[in-house]
Motif scaffolding. Sequence first.
Motif, PDB file in Angstrom:
ATOM      1  N   ILE A  57      37.434  -3.266  -5.751  1.00 33.52           N
ATOM      2  CA  ILE A  57      36.535  -4.141  -6.515  1.00 33.52           C
ATOM      3  C   ILE A  57      35.542  -4.830  -5.580  1.00 33.52           C
ATOM      4  CG2 ILE A  57      36.415  -6.250  -7.907  1.00 33.52           C
ATOM      5  CD1 ILE A  57      39.039  -5.259  -9.274  1.00 33.52           C
ATOM      6  N   GLY A  58      35.995  -5.259  -4.417  1.00 30.78           N
ATOM      7  CA  GLY A  58      35.084  -5.858  -3.441  1.00 30.78           C
ATOM      8  C   GLY A  58      33.969  -4.897  -3.048  1.00 30.78           C
ATOM      9  N   LEU A  59      34.329  -3.636  -2.827  1.00 27.80           N
ATOM     10  CA  LEU A  59      33.318  -2.620  -2.496  1.00 27.80           C
ATOM     11  C   LEU A  59      32.332  -2.433  -3.647  1.00 27.80           C
ATOM     12  CD1 LEU A  59      35.487   0.134  -0.757  1.00 27.80           C
ATOM     13  CD2 LEU A  59      33.885  -1.453   0.325  1.00 27.80           C
ATOM     14  N   THR A  60      32.856  -2.371  -4.877  1.00 27.93           N
ATOM     15  CA  THR A  60      31.963  -2.158  -6.023  1.00 27.93           C
ATOM     16  C   THR A  60      31.030  -3.347  -6.224  1.00 27.93           C
ATOM     17  OG1 THR A  60      33.424  -3.030  -7.772  1.00 27.93           O
ATOM     18  CG2 THR A  60      33.678  -0.697  -7.165  1.00 27.93           C
ATOM     19  N   ARG A  61      31.504  -4.538  -5.967  1.00 27.44           N
ATOM     20  CA  ARG A  61      30.647  -5.723  -6.105  1.00 27.44           C
ATOM     21  C   ARG A  61      29.505  -5.678  -5.083  1.00 27.44           C
ATOM     22  NH1 ARG A  61      30.367  -8.030 -10.606  1.00 27.44           N
ATOM     23  NH2 ARG A  61      29.629  -9.900  -9.582  1.00 27.44           N
ATOM     24  N   ASN A  62      29.817  -5.282  -3.853  1.00 27.20           N
ATOM     25  CA  ASN A  62      28.773  -5.147  -2.827  1.00 27.20           C
ATOM     26  C   ASN A  62      27.760  -4.074  -3.217  1.00 27.20           C
ATOM     27  OD1 ASN A  62      29.906  -7.136  -1.227  1.00 27.20           O
ATOM     28  ND2 ASN A  62      31.045  -5.688   0.034  1.00 27.20           N
ATOM     29  N   GLU A  63      28.246  -2.955  -3.747  1.00 28.82           N
ATOM     30  CA  GLU A  63      27.351  -1.873  -4.163  1.00 28.82           C
ATOM     31  C   GLU A  63      26.439  -2.318  -5.307  1.00 28.82           C
ATOM     32  OE1 GLU A  63      29.881   2.174  -3.124  1.00 28.82           O
ATOM     33  OE2 GLU A  63      30.243   1.148  -5.036  1.00 28.82           O
ATOM     34  N   SER A  64      26.994  -3.072  -6.249  1.00 30.56           N
ATOM     35  CA  SER A  64      26.148  -3.508  -7.368  1.00 30.56           C
ATOM     36  C   SER A  64      25.106  -4.521  -6.906  1.00 30.56           C
ATOM     37  CB  SER A  64      26.990  -4.056  -8.524  1.00 30.56           C
ATOM     38  OG  SER A  64      27.621  -5.256  -8.184  1.00 30.56           O
ATOM     39  N   GLN A  65      25.454  -5.359  -5.959  1.00 28.49           N
ATOM     40  CA  GLN A  65      24.482  -6.333  -5.454  1.00 28.49           C
ATOM     41  C   GLN A  65      23.332  -5.645  -4.722  1.00 28.49           C
ATOM     42  OE1 GLN A  65      26.896  -9.105  -3.242  1.00 28.49           O
ATOM     43  NE2 GLN A  65      27.648 -10.103  -5.098  1.00 28.49           N
ATOM     44  N   SER A  66      23.635  -4.520  -4.057  1.00 24.75           N
ATOM     45  CA  SER A  66      22.588  -3.797  -3.332  1.00 24.75           C
ATOM     46  C   SER A  66      21.874  -2.765  -4.199  1.00 24.75           C
ATOM     47  CB  SER A  66      23.187  -3.099  -2.106  1.00 24.75           C
ATOM     48  OG  SER A  66      23.989  -1.998  -2.507  1.00 24.75           O
TER      49      SER A  66
END
Length: 185
Positions: A57-66
């Motif tokens: 989930i942490g990875l997906t949150r970073n991907e969505s922010q970028s």
Amino acid sequence: MISDNAIALSDELVMRLLQADDAPMLFTQIDRNRLHLRQWLPWLDDATQLTDSEHFIGLTRNESQSGAAYTFAITLQQELIGICSLDAIEQNKQSANIGYWLAEAHCGQGIMTRCVERLITIAFRDIGLRQLHLNTAEGNGKSRAIAERLHFRQRYKILNAEDLYGEWIDHIRYTLNTEDWTTDR
């Protein structure tokens, strides 16, 4: 950028970006559906603890922010029952991949077709992409049916595309272009 707002597909069916507090429900669904998901998904041996879901989930949150990818929780009556995503977004090519999985108890009800249809709308209308790819195992008839129902075109077979627990499987690549997608949906 896609907002954190929920996308209601019905009174009970909602898509929304994954949140940190989804980790326990996500891990529970993965664990309950391990045998079902193992048929087609190669990452289950790497998702054996709650911390694995938290990390994902942490990875997906970073991907969505970028803007590199958007991963949505699919919830039915506020219970997380699956995931769908726009992955590998390439702005220069105006393309992305679609991925998904659904808990076994909810398969065959049209839920994933509705979610993928909404992903297509997000990709083409909101993000401005021009082409979507959907790769599925050649033997995964249910997933292939979703692609075909939503007017993706079968393009080609990718030989030995994925190592699925010691067996190399072929994928079928489907594509959908904006020209093939009507805006009246």
